[in-house]
Write a protein that holds these residues in place. Structure first.
Motif, PDB file in Angstrom:
ATOM      1  N   PHE A  67       0.871  -1.179   0.000  1.00  0.00           N
ATOM      2  CA  PHE A  67       0.000   0.000   0.000  1.00  0.00           C
ATOM      3  C   PHE A  67       0.904   1.224   0.000  1.00  0.00           C
ATOM      4  O   PHE A  67       1.701   1.429   0.911  1.00  0.00           O
ATOM      5  CB  PHE A  67      -0.900   0.011   1.239  1.00  0.00           C
ATOM      6  CG  PHE A  67      -1.909   1.139   1.259  1.00  0.00           C
ATOM      7  CD1 PHE A  67      -3.226   0.905   0.925  1.00  0.00           C
ATOM      8  CD2 PHE A  67      -1.539   2.432   1.609  1.00  0.00           C
ATOM      9  CE1 PHE A  67      -4.165   1.928   0.939  1.00  0.00           C
ATOM     10  CE2 PHE A  67      -2.453   3.468   1.624  1.00  0.00           C
ATOM     11  CZ  PHE A  67      -3.786   3.213   1.288  1.00  0.00           C
ATOM     12  N   THR A  84      -4.564   4.726   7.119  1.00  0.00           N
ATOM     13  CA  THR A  84      -5.313   3.958   6.128  1.00  0.00           C
ATOM     14  C   THR A  84      -4.501   2.751   5.660  1.00  0.00           C
ATOM     15  O   THR A  84      -5.053   1.659   5.460  1.00  0.00           O
ATOM     16  CB  THR A  84      -5.666   4.850   4.924  1.00  0.00           C
ATOM     17  OG1 THR A  84      -6.392   5.995   5.383  1.00  0.00           O
ATOM     18  CG2 THR A  84      -6.516   4.099   3.919  1.00  0.00           C
ATOM     19  N   GLU A 108      -4.711   0.114   8.303  1.00  0.00           N
ATOM     20  CA  GLU A 108      -6.019  -0.538   8.269  1.00  0.00           C
ATOM     21  C   GLU A 108      -6.090  -1.527   7.104  1.00  0.00           C
ATOM     22  O   GLU A 108      -6.616  -2.636   7.242  1.00  0.00           O
ATOM     23  CB  GLU A 108      -7.114   0.513   8.139  1.00  0.00           C
ATOM     24  CG  GLU A 108      -8.521  -0.053   8.148  1.00  0.00           C
ATOM     25  CD  GLU A 108      -9.588   1.027   8.082  1.00  0.00           C
ATOM     26  OE1 GLU A 108     -10.772   0.676   7.940  1.00  0.00           O
ATOM     27  OE2 GLU A 108      -9.241   2.228   8.154  1.00  0.00           O
ATOM     28  N   TYR A 109      -5.553  -1.116   5.964  1.00  0.00           N
ATOM     29  CA  TYR A 109      -5.499  -1.999   4.796  1.00  0.00           C
ATOM     30  C   TYR A 109      -4.679  -3.242   5.113  1.00  0.00           C
ATOM     31  O   TYR A 109      -5.093  -4.376   4.820  1.00  0.00           O
ATOM     32  CB  TYR A 109      -4.890  -1.247   3.618  1.00  0.00           C
ATOM     33  CG  TYR A 109      -4.503  -2.105   2.437  1.00  0.00           C
ATOM     34  CD1 TYR A 109      -5.443  -2.483   1.494  1.00  0.00           C
ATOM     35  CD2 TYR A 109      -3.173  -2.517   2.259  1.00  0.00           C
ATOM     36  CE1 TYR A 109      -5.089  -3.262   0.406  1.00  0.00           C
ATOM     37  CE2 TYR A 109      -2.811  -3.294   1.173  1.00  0.00           C
ATOM     38  CZ  TYR A 109      -3.777  -3.666   0.244  1.00  0.00           C
ATOM     39  OH  TYR A 109      -3.406  -4.442  -0.830  1.00  0.00           O
ATOM     40  N   THR A 154      -6.235  -6.127   6.948  1.00  0.00           N
ATOM     41  CA  THR A 154      -7.148  -7.018   6.222  1.00  0.00           C
ATOM     42  C   THR A 154      -6.390  -8.110   5.475  1.00  0.00           C
ATOM     43  O   THR A 154      -7.012  -8.998   4.887  1.00  0.00           O
ATOM     44  CB  THR A 154      -7.993  -6.225   5.206  1.00  0.00           C
ATOM     45  OG1 THR A 154      -7.155  -5.742   4.147  1.00  0.00           O
ATOM     46  CG2 THR A 154      -8.698  -5.055   5.879  1.00  0.00           C
ATOM     47  N   LYS A 155      -5.069  -8.042   5.471  1.00  0.00           N
ATOM     48  CA  LYS A 155      -4.230  -9.035   4.787  1.00  0.00           C
ATOM     49  C   LYS A 155      -3.511  -9.889   5.836  1.00  0.00           C
ATOM     50  O   LYS A 155      -2.293  -9.908   5.931  1.00  0.00           O
ATOM     51  CB  LYS A 155      -3.209  -8.339   3.884  1.00  0.00           C
ATOM     52  CG  LYS A 155      -3.793  -7.331   2.895  1.00  0.00           C
ATOM     53  CD  LYS A 155      -4.613  -7.999   1.822  1.00  0.00           C
ATOM     54  CE  LYS A 155      -5.089  -6.995   0.792  1.00  0.00           C
ATOM     55  NZ  LYS A 155      -5.966  -7.612  -0.224  1.00  0.00           N
ATOM     56  N   SER A 205      -0.396  -5.395  -5.873  1.00  0.00           N
ATOM     57  CA  SER A 205      -1.569  -4.599  -5.552  1.00  0.00           C
ATOM     58  C   SER A 205      -1.435  -3.181  -6.087  1.00  0.00           C
ATOM     59  O   SER A 205      -0.347  -2.621  -6.163  1.00  0.00           O
ATOM     60  CB  SER A 205      -1.766  -4.558  -4.036  1.00  0.00           C
ATOM     61  OG  SER A 205      -2.700  -3.564  -3.693  1.00  0.00           O
ATOM     62  N   ALA A 265      -3.168  -0.802  -4.549  1.00  0.00           N
ATOM     63  CA  ALA A 265      -3.732  -0.039  -3.437  1.00  0.00           C
ATOM     64  C   ALA A 265      -2.900   1.212  -3.166  1.00  0.00           C
ATOM     65  O   ALA A 265      -1.671   1.166  -3.162  1.00  0.00           O
ATOM     66  CB  ALA A 265      -3.808  -0.905  -2.181  1.00  0.00           C
ATOM     67  N   THR A 285      -8.438   0.691  -2.370  1.00  0.00           N
ATOM     68  CA  THR A 285      -8.049  -0.494  -1.594  1.00  0.00           C
ATOM     69  C   THR A 285      -8.692  -1.752  -2.154  1.00  0.00           C
ATOM     70  O   THR A 285      -8.698  -2.788  -1.509  1.00  0.00           O
ATOM     71  CB  THR A 285      -8.447  -0.340  -0.118  1.00  0.00           C
ATOM     72  OG1 THR A 285      -9.861  -0.101  -0.018  1.00  0.00           O
ATOM     73  CG2 THR A 285      -7.685   0.800   0.551  1.00  0.00           C
TER      74      THR A 285
END
Length: 285
Positions: A65, A99, A102-103, A106-107, A126, A128, A154
């Protein structure tokens, strides 16, 4: 008073291209801003500075990200206005880092890595990102402003797109409605009338933007929403309004306006109209 719209699907494609590190047209935001924001004079000698970083989820090394913030440097040669712009950019950068974290949360396992929308099939990486660009303005010898445009992706069908505005005096303090108008209690209702008629008239949507209540437009002007009500202070909260030498420009992201399909919405109010409703002319001297 001028109202402009832009299709969000076009915005998504253009901003996604920028996020993929394709060449930019210029160092400042050019797309999906109002006419005033495109044409108003900038401070001399100002250049773009950037902060950028990448967070790689431990379980998904091919799903990084990237977050970045571009902001103006040289508004006043390193003085209070520059410091204020740097501080504002630091807050946006912290938002990007939050952010990214937070992303990454989720991984949590390799099973979470695949994303049909967010992965480049050839590179396996990615797309993202959180990307902020900016556009600085010289309002006068005693005031500056910066319009920030953000893009967040995202995963999913499209990105999120937004704005933030910063309006500052030469001493680095914020220009609030209490500073913009000599008699805010008398001027804010008149400003709200112009905003309401600007978005509801001239072939615009049959309802006011969601930021201002989202209800159907009527012939009479309803009471002002809180962001433009008697106690309103922040030009940013009122619709990311940015002052320039030309006037005041409101920038609403799609979900503050009429939804993704309608795209961002812009409204320019000329300086002359602001002066007629009680703006302090010293702002522009």
């Amino acid at each position: 008073m001028r109202l402009f719209t832009a299709a969000a699907t076009i915005a998504a494609a253009a901003l996604a291209a920028a996020a993929l590190s394709l060449p930019l047209h210029a160092q400042w935001t050019e797309d999906f801003i109002s006419d005033f924001a495109k044409n108003a004079p900038r401070p001399s000698g100002v250049s773009a500075a950037e902060r950028a970083d990448t967070l790689v989820p431990q379980a998904c090394p091919n799903s990084p990200f990237t977050y970045s913030v571009s902001y103006p440097r040289g508004l006043d040669g390193g003085g209070p206005a520059d410091k204020a712009a740097g501080a504002f950019a630091a807050r946006l950068f912290a938002q990007g880092r939050s952010t990214a974290e937070e992303y990454a949360s989720t991984k949590a396992s390799p099973a979470d890595c695949d994303d049909a929308w967010g992965t480049d099939k050839e590179e396996g990486e990615s797309q993202a990102y959180f990307k902020v660009t900016s556009s600085p303005y010289r309002v006068s010898s005693g005031a500056y402003s910066v319009l920030y445009s953000s893009a967040l992706y995202t995963g999913g069908a499209h990105e999120s797109f937004g704005y933030a505005s910063q309006n500052i005096l030469a001493d680095g303090t914020e220009i609030t409605f209490a500073r913009l108008f000599r008699d805010p209690a008398g001027s804010l209702p008149r400003l709200w009338e112009k905003v309401y008629k600007g978005f509801c008239g001239g072939g615009a949507a049959p309802s006011r933007p969601d930021l201002y209540g989202g209800m159907a437009c009527t012939r009479s002007v309803p009471g002002a929403p809180g962001v433009l009500g008697p106690n309103a202070m922040s030009l940013d909260a009122a619709g990311h309004a940015v002052l320039t030498s030309l006037g005041l420009s409101f920038h609403l992201n799609p979900y503050e306006a009429y939804g993704f399909a309608a795209g961002p919405q812009f409204l320019d109010i000329p300086k002359e109209e602001l002066l007629r409703i009680g703006a302090d002319p010293e702002i522009w001297r």
